[in-house]
Design an enzyme around this catalytic site. Structure first.
Site, PDB file in Angstrom:
ATOM      1  N   LYS A  11       0.812  -1.223   0.000  1.00 20.97           N
ATOM      2  CA  LYS A  11       0.000   0.000   0.000  1.00 20.97           C
ATOM      3  C   LYS A  11       0.850   1.281   0.000  1.00 20.97           C
ATOM      4  CE  LYS A  11      -3.965  -2.194   2.290  1.00 20.97           C
ATOM      5  NZ  LYS A  11      -5.025  -2.018   3.312  1.00 20.97           N
ATOM      6  N   TYR A  51     -12.511  -2.328  -3.918  1.00 20.27           N
ATOM      7  CA  TYR A  51     -13.057  -2.421  -2.558  1.00 20.27           C
ATOM      8  C   TYR A  51     -14.585  -2.322  -2.529  1.00 20.27           C
ATOM      9  CZ  TYR A  51      -8.452  -2.232  -0.273  1.00 20.27           C
ATOM     10  OH  TYR A  51      -7.190  -2.518   0.183  1.00 20.27           O
ATOM     11  N   PHE A  59     -15.714   3.519   6.753  1.00 22.20           N
ATOM     12  CA  PHE A  59     -14.351   3.907   6.385  1.00 22.20           C
ATOM     13  C   PHE A  59     -14.106   3.880   4.883  1.00 22.20           C
ATOM     14  CE2 PHE A  59     -14.274  -0.645   7.592  1.00 22.20           C
ATOM     15  CZ  PHE A  59     -13.767  -1.218   6.436  1.00 22.20           C
ATOM     16  N   ARG A  87      -1.969 -14.436   4.909  1.00 24.64           N
ATOM     17  CA  ARG A  87      -2.655 -13.773   6.032  1.00 24.64           C
ATOM     18  C   ARG A  87      -1.830 -13.915   7.319  1.00 24.64           C
ATOM     19  NH1 ARG A  87      -7.259 -11.727   4.667  1.00 24.64           N
ATOM     20  NH2 ARG A  87      -8.190 -11.591   6.715  1.00 24.64           N
ATOM     21  N   THR A  93      -5.389  -7.099  10.764  1.00 20.50           N
ATOM     22  CA  THR A  93      -5.676  -5.852  10.036  1.00 20.50           C
ATOM     23  C   THR A  93      -5.200  -4.636  10.816  1.00 20.50           C
ATOM     24  OG1 THR A  93      -7.628  -6.914   9.093  1.00 20.50           O
ATOM     25  CG2 THR A  93      -7.522  -4.510   8.934  1.00 20.50           C
ATOM     26  N   ARG A 104       2.594  -6.394   9.285  1.00 17.27           N
ATOM     27  CA  ARG A 104       1.873  -5.246   9.864  1.00 17.27           C
ATOM     28  C   ARG A 104       2.442  -4.852  11.227  1.00 17.27           C
ATOM     29  NH1 ARG A 104      -3.841  -7.515   7.637  1.00 17.27           N
ATOM     30  NH2 ARG A 104      -4.040  -6.227   5.762  1.00 17.27           N
ATOM     31  N   ASN A 114      -2.004   0.261   6.702  1.00 16.53           N
ATOM     32  CA  ASN A 114      -1.530  -1.010   7.277  1.00 16.53           C
ATOM     33  C   ASN A 114      -0.641  -1.797   6.313  1.00 16.53           C
ATOM     34  OD1 ASN A 114      -3.543  -1.921   5.599  1.00 16.53           O
ATOM     35  ND2 ASN A 114      -4.604  -3.149   7.144  1.00 16.53           N
ATOM     36  N   HIS A 117      -2.308  -5.490   1.687  1.00 18.41           N
ATOM     37  CA  HIS A 117      -3.602  -6.164   1.567  1.00 18.41           C
ATOM     38  C   HIS A 117      -3.354  -7.583   1.117  1.00 18.41           C
ATOM     39  CE1 HIS A 117      -7.684  -7.217   0.208  1.00 18.41           C
ATOM     40  NE2 HIS A 117      -7.088  -7.717  -0.855  1.00 18.41           N
ATOM     41  N   GLU A 128     -10.065 -11.080  -7.310  1.00 22.96           N
ATOM     42  CA  GLU A 128      -9.128  -9.948  -7.237  1.00 22.96           C
ATOM     43  C   GLU A 128      -8.009 -10.085  -8.277  1.00 22.96           C
ATOM     44  OE1 GLU A 128      -9.853  -9.080  -2.452  1.00 22.96           O
ATOM     45  OE2 GLU A 128      -7.882  -9.712  -3.137  1.00 22.96           O
TER      46      GLU A 128
HETATM   47  P1  CMP Z   1      -7.567  -4.471   3.593  1.00 26.87           P
HETATM   48  O1  CMP Z   1      -7.119  -5.872   3.819  1.00 26.87           O
HETATM   49  O2  CMP Z   1      -6.930  -3.743   2.463  1.00 26.87           O
HETATM   50  O3  CMP Z   1      -9.159  -4.455   3.372  1.00 26.87           O
HETATM   51  C1  CMP Z   1      -9.948  -3.327   3.687  1.00 26.87           C
HETATM   52  C2  CMP Z   1      -9.172  -2.252   4.365  1.00 26.87           C
HETATM   53  O4  CMP Z   1      -9.915  -1.240   5.002  1.00 26.87           O
HETATM   54  C3  CMP Z   1      -8.346  -2.863   5.474  1.00 26.87           C
HETATM   55  O5  CMP Z   1      -7.291  -3.625   4.918  1.00 26.87           O
HETATM   56  C4  CMP Z   1      -7.937  -1.639   6.269  1.00 26.87           C
HETATM   57  O6  CMP Z   1      -6.701  -1.087   5.859  1.00 26.87           O
HETATM   58  C5  CMP Z   1      -9.019  -0.609   5.924  1.00 26.87           C
HETATM   59  N1  CMP Z   1      -9.713  -0.122   7.100  1.00 26.87           N
HETATM   60  C6  CMP Z   1      -9.751   1.153   7.493  1.00 26.87           C
HETATM   61  N2  CMP Z   1     -10.484   1.282   8.603  1.00 26.87           N
HETATM   62  C7  CMP Z   1     -10.920   0.055   8.943  1.00 26.87           C
HETATM   63  C8  CMP Z   1     -11.719  -0.478   9.990  1.00 26.87           C
HETATM   64  N3  CMP Z   1     -12.230   0.302  10.957  1.00 26.87           N
HETATM   65  N4  CMP Z   1     -11.950  -1.817  10.016  1.00 26.87           N
HETATM   66  C9  CMP Z   1     -11.443  -2.617   9.040  1.00 26.87           C
HETATM   67  N5  CMP Z   1     -10.698  -2.162   8.017  1.00 26.87           N
HETATM   68  C10 CMP Z   1     -10.427  -0.838   7.972  1.00 26.87           C
END
Ligand code: CMP
Length: 140
Positions: A11, A51, A59, A87, A93, A104, A114, A117, A128
């Site tokens: 990212k 997304y 968010f 993962r 996350t 992370r 973070n 992905h 994807e």
């Molecule tokens: P990702 O795996 O890219 O999938 C969705 C993304 O939303 C997640 O990682 C986070 O970086 C982002 N995100 C931002 N805020 C939140 C939240 N409150 N809960 C979950 N994901 C969030």
């Protein structure tokens, strides 16, 4: 265990801090092969399409703004059990909850910034990967 593929994105927070190589070393160190990789910058429409499942989340707009704020590196990773393996390498996350030694925990700045992905299921990995790569760009 079956050979699987998963989609990874390094990212904007990580490309900004010059961490592509450090993250790739963690990916390869975990036995995942990088079989496709491109550095690009998403448009708003690209990020909204990727997304789309999160469209109703509070968010969502911030997530799209963040993912279009700088370069990203999109990858296809291959290994036995690749979805779960990646993962495990990424960690939770929210970096505050991520296990020691995960990408992370080591590199992420916040739940939004973070660093990486990874697909959350084999089914979503296929969707994807199809969205982000042409078959000829993936060399296993
Ligand atoms: P990702 O795996 O890219 O999938 C969705 C993304 O939303 C997640 O990682 C986070 O970086 C982002 N995100 C931002 N805020 C939140 C939240 N409150 N809960 C979950 N994901 C969030």
């Amino acid at each position: 265990m079956a050979t699987e593929r998963t989609l990874s994105i390094i990212k904007p927070d990580a490309t900004r801090r010059n961490l592509t190589g450090a993250i790739n070393a963690m990916i390869e160190g975990a036995g995942l092969r990088i079989i496709a990789q491109k550095r690009t910058k998403w448009s708003k429409a690209d990020a909204e399409a990727f997304y789309a499942v999160h469209r109703e989340r509070p968010f969502f707009n911030d997530l799209v703004a963040f993912m279009t704020s700088g370069p990203i590196v999109i990858q296809v990773l291959e290994a036995d059990n690749a979805v779960q393996r990646y993962r495990d390498v990424m960690g939770a996350t929210n970096p505050a909850n991520a296990a020691v030694g995960t990408i992370r925990k080591v590199h992420a700045e916040s739940i939004e910034a973070n660093s990486v992905h990874g697909s959350d299921s084999v089914e979503n990995a296929k969707k994807e990967i199809d969205l982000c790569f042409k078959p000829a760009e993936i060399v296993g």
